[in-house]
Write an enzyme that holds these catalytic residues in place. Structure first.
Site, PDB file in Angstrom:
ATOM      1  N   ASN A  68      -4.011 -27.029  55.725  1.00 26.26           N
ATOM      2  CA  ASN A  68      -5.341 -26.980  56.321  1.00 26.26           C
ATOM      3  C   ASN A  68      -5.531 -28.225  57.178  1.00 26.26           C
ATOM      4  OD1 ASN A  68      -8.108 -27.078  56.877  1.00 26.26           O
ATOM      5  ND2 ASN A  68      -8.588 -27.894  54.846  1.00 26.26           N
TER       6      ASN A  68
ATOM      7  N   LYS B 158     -14.482 -42.584  48.758  1.00 20.81           N
ATOM      8  CA  LYS B 158     -13.418 -41.612  48.514  1.00 20.81           C
ATOM      9  C   LYS B 158     -12.110 -42.127  49.108  1.00 20.81           C
ATOM     10  CE  LYS B 158     -12.339 -36.682  48.914  1.00 20.81           C
ATOM     11  NZ  LYS B 158     -12.801 -35.392  49.475  1.00 20.81           N
TER      12      LYS B 158
ATOM     13  N   LYS C  15     -20.205 -30.749  53.477  1.00 16.98           N
ATOM     14  CA  LYS C  15     -19.053 -31.017  54.346  1.00 16.98           C
ATOM     15  C   LYS C  15     -19.329 -32.297  55.119  1.00 16.98           C
ATOM     16  CE  LYS C  15     -15.965 -28.737  57.646  1.00 16.98           C
ATOM     17  NZ  LYS C  15     -14.750 -29.029  56.852  1.00 16.98           N
TER      18      LYS C  15
ATOM     19  N   ASN D 160     -16.222 -40.856  53.222  1.00 21.41           N
ATOM     20  CA  ASN D 160     -14.928 -40.220  53.444  1.00 21.41           C
ATOM     21  C   ASN D 160     -13.957 -41.205  54.100  1.00 21.41           C
ATOM     22  OD1 ASN D 160     -12.742 -38.651  54.179  1.00 21.41           O
ATOM     23  ND2 ASN D 160     -13.974 -36.881  54.733  1.00 21.41           N
ATOM     24  N   PHE D 161     -13.191 -41.879  53.252  1.00 24.81           N
ATOM     25  CA  PHE D 161     -12.103 -42.730  53.717  1.00 24.81           C
ATOM     26  C   PHE D 161     -10.763 -42.044  53.476  1.00 24.81           C
ATOM     27  CE2 PHE D 161     -15.139 -46.257  52.365  1.00 24.81           C
ATOM     28  CZ  PHE D 161     -15.490 -46.613  53.655  1.00 24.81           C
ATOM     29  N   SER D 162     -10.775 -40.747  53.230  1.00 29.36           N
ATOM     30  CA  SER D 162      -9.577 -40.073  52.733  1.00 29.36           C
ATOM     31  C   SER D 162      -8.981 -39.044  53.682  1.00 29.36           C
ATOM     32  CB  SER D 162      -9.891 -39.376  51.408  1.00 29.36           C
ATOM     33  OG  SER D 162     -10.783 -38.288  51.622  1.00 29.36           O
ATOM     34  N   CYS D 163      -9.776 -38.461  54.565  1.00 26.08           N
ATOM     35  CA  CYS D 163      -9.320 -37.308  55.348  1.00 26.08           C
ATOM     36  C   CYS D 163      -8.155 -37.699  56.270  1.00 26.08           C
ATOM     37  CB  CYS D 163     -10.483 -36.759  56.167  1.00 26.08           C
ATOM     38  SG  CYS D 163     -10.112 -35.209  56.996  1.00 26.08           S
TER      39      CYS D 163
END
Length: 248
Positions: free
Chosen positions: A123, A223, A92, A182-185
């Site tokens: 979510n 990402k 995570k 994580n460039f996506s959240c």
């Protein structure tokens, strides 16, 4: 989905001592409709076709990887993924200061169709709210127990070069095999210009990927967020800054 953009491998070392052989049986369909057992040992098929793959120098016993999220929340669930035969695990998403990550409860909602049947879930769970030191210790334990399995660190930080260098260095110290950035959240703390907010700005993304690749000695995969007019623009920026691949 993952696309490896480079066959070049960064220098990497990995101990093969204390390998724990673990056997599992899964089933496969036959023309008669019956199932036959397939034996897995340490995630590798030993009684059927070879499913192993090598990506950017990482050897996976099979191409099935647990994506970053609740299944990578802690040592216990990541251990279970390896025990059940998954080829790799992405933890995570981590950041250095978990005190800024404040989840709410409940954070899931049912999506219903016109007939009222549930077809999915909303979510808005944030990135890991567990202390970074705790996650690092648990991931180090996991790598010590499963040295031949692939553990990928999903990481996210603010627009701060020192912070990126620190999180990469500390993850590499405990032996992670690769990084997913994580460039996506979409709820990745946009007020701190993290996650999607960073991934939607190709110039910022390019700068950050440059910092990351200057610090990392393991493969780096960026990402992407789908919430952009043309996903190829930030993807190209990441690759030009040295990332080995793109995830989406």
């Amino acid at each position: 989905a993952f696309v490896a953009a480079s066959s070049a491998n960064r220098p990497r070392t990995q101990s093969r001592a204390n390998v724990r052989p673990l056997t599992r049986h899964v089933c496969r369909a036959t023309p008669s409709g019956l199932d036959e057992p397939i034996e897995l040992k340490n995630g590798a098929v030993v009684s059927g076709p070879d499913l192993s793959v090598t990506v950017n120098g990482l050897h996976l016993p099979n191409p099935f990887v647990i994506g970053s999220g609740p299944p990578g929340t802690n040592y216990q669930v990541m251990k279970k993924a390896f025990d059940d035969g998954w080829g790799g695990v992405i933890c995570k998403t981590l950041s250095l200061d978990s005190t800024k990550v404040v989840n709410v409860t409940p954070r899931y909602a049912k999506l219903r169709d016109s007939a009222g049947k549930v077809f999915g879930w909303q979510n808005f769970e944030l990135i890991s709210d567990r202390p970074f030191d705790t996650m690092i210790k648990e991931m180090a334990r996991l790598k010590a127990e499963y040295p031949d399995r692939v553990l990928i660190a999903s990481i996210m930080e603010e627009y701060n070069q020192d912070a990126w260098a620190e999180i990469i260095g500390r993850c590499e110290e405990i032996g992670v095999d690769a990084f997913e950035i994580n460039f996506s959240c979409p709820h990745g703390l946009p007020e701190r210009k993290m996650g999607m907010a960073m991934g939607q700005d190709p110039e910022v993304l390019h700068n950050v990927c440059g910092w990351i690749n200057a610090a990392a000695t393991k493969p780096v995969w960026a990402k992407m967020t789908p919430n952009i007019t043309d996903i190829t623009v930030p993807a190209e920026a990441a690759l030009k800054a040295g990332c080995e691949g793109i995830a989406a």
